[in-house]
Scaffold this motif. Structure first.
Motif, PDB file in Angstrom:
ATOM      1  N   LEU A   1       0.977  -1.386  -0.093  1.00 41.51           N
ATOM      2  CA  LEU A   1       0.148  -0.040   0.120  1.00 41.51           C
ATOM      3  C   LEU A   1       0.791   1.319   0.050  1.00 41.51           C
ATOM      4  CD1 LEU A   1      -2.837   0.912   0.012  1.00 41.51           C
ATOM      5  CD2 LEU A   1      -2.664   1.150   2.663  1.00 41.51           C
ATOM      6  N   ILE A   2       1.794   1.398   1.018  1.00 48.56           N
ATOM      7  CA  ILE A   2       2.624   2.463   0.743  1.00 48.56           C
ATOM      8  C   ILE A   2       3.411   2.714  -0.350  1.00 48.56           C
ATOM      9  CG2 ILE A   2       5.023   3.277   1.917  1.00 48.56           C
ATOM     10  CD1 ILE A   2       3.957   2.312   4.454  1.00 48.56           C
ATOM     11  N   ILE A   3       4.050   1.711  -0.982  1.00 50.65           N
ATOM     12  CA  ILE A   3       4.714   1.741  -2.358  1.00 50.65           C
ATOM     13  C   ILE A   3       3.858   2.350  -3.396  1.00 50.65           C
ATOM     14  CG2 ILE A   3       5.800   0.257  -4.241  1.00 50.65           C
ATOM     15  CD1 ILE A   3       6.985  -1.275  -1.748  1.00 50.65           C
ATOM     16  N   SER A   4       2.579   1.648  -3.607  1.00 51.96           N
ATOM     17  CA  SER A   4       1.558   2.301  -4.514  1.00 51.96           C
ATOM     18  C   SER A   4       1.466   3.586  -4.339  1.00 51.96           C
ATOM     19  CB  SER A   4       0.377   0.977  -4.489  1.00 51.96           C
ATOM     20  OG  SER A   4      -0.273   1.283  -3.414  1.00 51.96           O
ATOM     21  N   LEU A   5       0.986   3.961  -3.147  1.00 51.77           N
ATOM     22  CA  LEU A   5       0.755   5.491  -2.867  1.00 51.77           C
ATOM     23  C   LEU A   5       2.024   6.225  -3.185  1.00 51.77           C
ATOM     24  CD1 LEU A   5      -1.332   5.245   0.499  1.00 51.77           C
ATOM     25  CD2 LEU A   5      -2.118   5.889  -1.768  1.00 51.77           C
ATOM     26  N   SER A   6       3.037   6.017  -2.712  1.00 45.54           N
ATOM     27  CA  SER A   6       4.223   6.723  -3.380  1.00 45.54           C
ATOM     28  C   SER A   6       4.421   6.779  -4.970  1.00 45.54           C
ATOM     29  CB  SER A   6       5.642   6.413  -2.766  1.00 45.54           C
ATOM     30  OG  SER A   6       5.702   5.188  -3.101  1.00 45.54           O
ATOM     31  N   ILE A   7       4.257   5.845  -5.608  1.00 41.97           N
ATOM     32  CA  ILE A   7       4.246   5.769  -6.954  1.00 41.97           C
ATOM     33  C   ILE A   7       3.198   6.602  -7.542  1.00 41.97           C
ATOM     34  CG2 ILE A   7       4.012   4.454  -8.986  1.00 41.97           C
ATOM     35  CD1 ILE A   7       5.299   2.178  -7.464  1.00 41.97           C
ATOM     36  N   ILE A   8       1.731   6.629  -6.991  1.00 45.84           N
ATOM     37  CA  ILE A   8       0.825   7.269  -7.590  1.00 45.84           C
ATOM     38  C   ILE A   8       0.981   9.008  -7.112  1.00 45.84           C
ATOM     39  CG2 ILE A   8      -1.539   8.034  -7.335  1.00 45.84           C
ATOM     40  CD1 ILE A   8      -2.188   5.025  -6.908  1.00 45.84           C
ATOM     41  N   SER A   9       1.596   9.232  -6.201  1.00 54.97           N
ATOM     42  CA  SER A   9       1.944  10.572  -5.732  1.00 54.97           C
ATOM     43  C   SER A   9       2.905  11.198  -6.582  1.00 54.97           C
ATOM     44  CB  SER A   9       2.308  10.918  -4.217  1.00 54.97           C
ATOM     45  OG  SER A   9       3.357  10.064  -4.055  1.00 54.97           O
ATOM     46  N   MET A  10       3.916  10.358  -6.872  1.00 57.53           N
ATOM     47  CA  MET A  10       5.100  10.958  -7.880  1.00 57.53           C
ATOM     48  C   MET A  10       4.532  11.145  -9.532  1.00 57.53           C
ATOM     49  SD  MET A  10       8.411   9.012  -6.897  1.00 57.53           S
ATOM     50  CE  MET A  10       8.168   7.345  -6.922  1.00 57.53           C
ATOM     51  N   VAL A  11       3.607  10.278  -9.870  1.00 55.55           N
ATOM     52  CA  VAL A  11       3.105  10.493 -10.913  1.00 55.55           C
ATOM     53  C   VAL A  11       2.073  11.555 -11.103  1.00 55.55           C
ATOM     54  CG1 VAL A  11       1.440   9.251 -12.631  1.00 55.55           C
ATOM     55  CG2 VAL A  11       3.120   8.045 -11.699  1.00 55.55           C
ATOM     56  N   ILE A  12       1.468  11.923 -10.112  1.00 52.78           N
ATOM     57  CA  ILE A  12       0.476  13.016  -9.812  1.00 52.78           C
ATOM     58  C   ILE A  12       1.152  14.278  -9.940  1.00 52.78           C
ATOM     59  CG2 ILE A  12      -1.203  14.305  -8.494  1.00 52.78           C
ATOM     60  CD1 ILE A  12      -2.411  11.395  -8.040  1.00 52.78           C
ATOM     61  N   SER A  13       2.263  14.328  -8.886  1.00 53.08           N
ATOM     62  CA  SER A  13       3.036  15.518  -8.916  1.00 53.08           C
ATOM     63  C   SER A  13       3.720  15.900 -10.402  1.00 53.08           C
ATOM     64  CB  SER A  13       4.251  15.487  -7.577  1.00 53.08           C
ATOM     65  OG  SER A  13       5.147  14.560  -7.955  1.00 53.08           O
ATOM     66  N   THR A  14       4.384  14.849 -10.955  1.00 51.39           N
ATOM     67  CA  THR A  14       4.981  15.065 -12.213  1.00 51.39           C
ATOM     68  C   THR A  14       4.106  15.534 -13.125  1.00 51.39           C
ATOM     69  OG1 THR A  14       6.460  13.235 -11.684  1.00 51.39           O
ATOM     70  CG2 THR A  14       5.950  14.118 -14.290  1.00 51.39           C
ATOM     71  N   LEU A  15       2.837  15.060 -13.192  1.00 50.35           N
ATOM     72  CA  LEU A  15       1.751  15.762 -14.364  1.00 50.35           C
ATOM     73  C   LEU A  15       1.386  17.168 -13.775  1.00 50.35           C
ATOM     74  CD1 LEU A  15      -0.645  12.613 -14.829  1.00 50.35           C
ATOM     75  CD2 LEU A  15       1.115  13.505 -16.330  1.00 50.35           C
ATOM     76  N   TYR A  16       1.122  17.582 -12.449  1.00 45.54           N
ATOM     77  CA  TYR A  16       0.842  18.685 -12.231  1.00 45.54           C
ATOM     78  C   TYR A  16       1.760  19.830 -12.363  1.00 45.54           C
ATOM     79  CZ  TYR A  16      -0.385  22.656  -8.997  1.00 45.54           C
ATOM     80  OH  TYR A  16      -0.726  23.776  -8.527  1.00 45.54           O
ATOM     81  N   SER A  17       3.182  19.531 -12.317  1.00 44.96           N
ATOM     82  CA  SER A  17       4.105  20.442 -12.592  1.00 44.96           C
ATOM     83  C   SER A  17       4.119  20.698 -14.178  1.00 44.96           C
ATOM     84  CB  SER A  17       5.541  19.765 -12.025  1.00 44.96           C
ATOM     85  OG  SER A  17       6.138  18.844 -12.815  1.00 44.96           O
ATOM     86  N   LEU A  18       3.974  19.424 -15.088  1.00 43.59           N
ATOM     87  CA  LEU A  18       3.937  19.871 -16.419  1.00 43.59           C
ATOM     88  C   LEU A  18       2.731  20.618 -16.704  1.00 43.59           C
ATOM     89  CD1 LEU A  18       4.773  16.118 -17.826  1.00 43.59           C
ATOM     90  CD2 LEU A  18       6.160  18.495 -17.986  1.00 43.59           C
ATOM     91  N   LEU A  19       1.632  20.357 -16.233  1.00 43.18           N
ATOM     92  CA  LEU A  19       0.605  21.174 -16.302  1.00 43.18           C
ATOM     93  C   LEU A  19       0.633  22.765 -16.103  1.00 43.18           C
ATOM     94  CD1 LEU A  19      -2.562  21.277 -17.164  1.00 43.18           C
ATOM     95  CD2 LEU A  19      -3.002  21.149 -14.821  1.00 43.18           C
ATOM     96  N   PHE A  20       1.161  22.813 -14.696  1.00 43.59           N
ATOM     97  CA  PHE A  20       1.634  24.245 -14.476  1.00 43.59           C
ATOM     98  C   PHE A  20       2.385  25.035 -15.418  1.00 43.59           C
ATOM     99  CE2 PHE A  20       3.765  27.233 -11.392  1.00 43.59           C
ATOM    100  CZ  PHE A  20       2.543  27.970 -10.993  1.00 43.59           C
ATOM    101  N   PHE A  21       3.446  24.337 -15.770  1.00 42.14           N
ATOM    102  CA  PHE A  21       4.733  24.879 -16.627  1.00 42.14           C
ATOM    103  C   PHE A  21       3.941  25.200 -17.820  1.00 42.14           C
ATOM    104  CE2 PHE A  21       7.899  24.102 -20.012  1.00 42.14           C
ATOM    105  CZ  PHE A  21       8.536  25.181 -19.752  1.00 42.14           C
ATOM    106  N   SER A  22       3.138  24.311 -18.526  1.00 38.76           N
ATOM    107  CA  SER A  22       2.592  24.773 -19.724  1.00 38.76           C
ATOM    108  C   SER A  22       1.620  25.736 -19.721  1.00 38.76           C
ATOM    109  CB  SER A  22       1.873  23.260 -20.250  1.00 38.76           C
ATOM    110  OG  SER A  22       0.792  23.049 -19.708  1.00 38.76           O
ATOM    111  N   MET A  23       0.824  25.911 -18.491  1.00 37.00           N
ATOM    112  CA  MET A  23      -0.123  27.212 -18.532  1.00 37.00           C
ATOM    113  C   MET A  23       0.782  28.496 -18.313  1.00 37.00           C
ATOM    114  SD  MET A  23      -2.952  25.370 -15.991  1.00 37.00           S
ATOM    115  CE  MET A  23      -3.323  27.001 -15.171  1.00 37.00           C
ATOM    116  N   ASN A  24       1.836  28.413 -17.634  1.00 39.78           N
ATOM    117  CA  ASN A  24       2.478  29.638 -17.567  1.00 39.78           C
ATOM    118  C   ASN A  24       3.279  30.093 -18.937  1.00 39.78           C
ATOM    119  OD1 ASN A  24       2.055  29.899 -14.877  1.00 39.78           O
ATOM    120  ND2 ASN A  24       3.678  29.142 -14.017  1.00 39.78           N
TER     121      ASN A  24
END
Length: 191
Positions: free
Chosen positions: A19-42
């Motif tokens: 459970l901890i490993i899967s949550l950490s992988i999902i959080s890394m993917v979401i944070s990467t997608l969020y930073s890409l979205l934020f960069f493209s909007m700016n």
């Protein structure tokens, strides 16, 4: 074999480690997608602002050039004290347009441009006689373009009949682009 199968069938769920490993992988993917979205909007907003700045500068230059070409006379701004004194950061010339109004009478429009608060503004005086505007005459003001940082390179050579327009556009007092144009004065000049 039957004992192992029976043992795994009885455990229905994930272990804490899984459970901890899967949550950490999902959080890394979401944070990467969020930073890409934020960069493209700016990047998109910065590109739109830059395009807006460039379009404003081009529009302002073309607008002024068009009015110079339609002028019936050009007058040095120093001859019209009300414009020269009230708008010291002007382009150095006044455009005079003569036309017949709806009553069949001749009218004279005196037009000048000046830099005010990062904008190029147009001031126009309409008179029913051929005298220069003064303080008692009413003026109309129009906003032509914004994001203008500088008009320092603009000059007028009345002897040669040439107007050199130089409009520097940008933001935060930084010039992104200079629009320059050399215009030949084809109408009479009042010295």
């Amino acid at each position: 074999m039957y004992i192992l199968k029976y043992r795994y069938l009885n455990y229905k769920g994930f272990s804490l480690i899984e459970l901890i490993i899967s949550l950490s992988i999902i959080s890394m993917v979401i944070s990467t997608l969020y930073s890409l979205l934020f960069f493209s909007m700016n990047s998109s907003l910065a590109g739109e602002m830059y395009d807006d700045i460039l379009l404003n500068g081009r529009y302002g230059l073309e607008y002024i050039k068009d009015e110079i070409k339609r002028a019936d006379r050009i007058v040095p701004v120093s001859k019209i004290k009300v414009i020269d004194n009230s708008h010291p950061d002007n382009l150095g010339f006044v455009i005079v347009q003569e036309y017949i109004n709806s009553n069949g009478r001749m009218e004279y429009k005196y037009i000048s441009y000046y830099l005010g608060d990062k904008n190029i503004n147009r001031v126009a005086y309409t008179k029913d006689n051929n005298s220069y505007p003064n303080k008692v005459d009413n003026a109309g003001y129009n906003f032509i373009c914004d994001y203008v940082v500088s008009i320092d390179g603009t000059s007028v050579d009345f002897d040669k009949g040439i107007i050199n327009l130089d409009i520097g556009v940008g933001a935060d007092n930084k010039v992104y682009h200079n629009y320059k144009s050399c215009i030949s004065i084809r109408c009479p000049i009042d010295y």
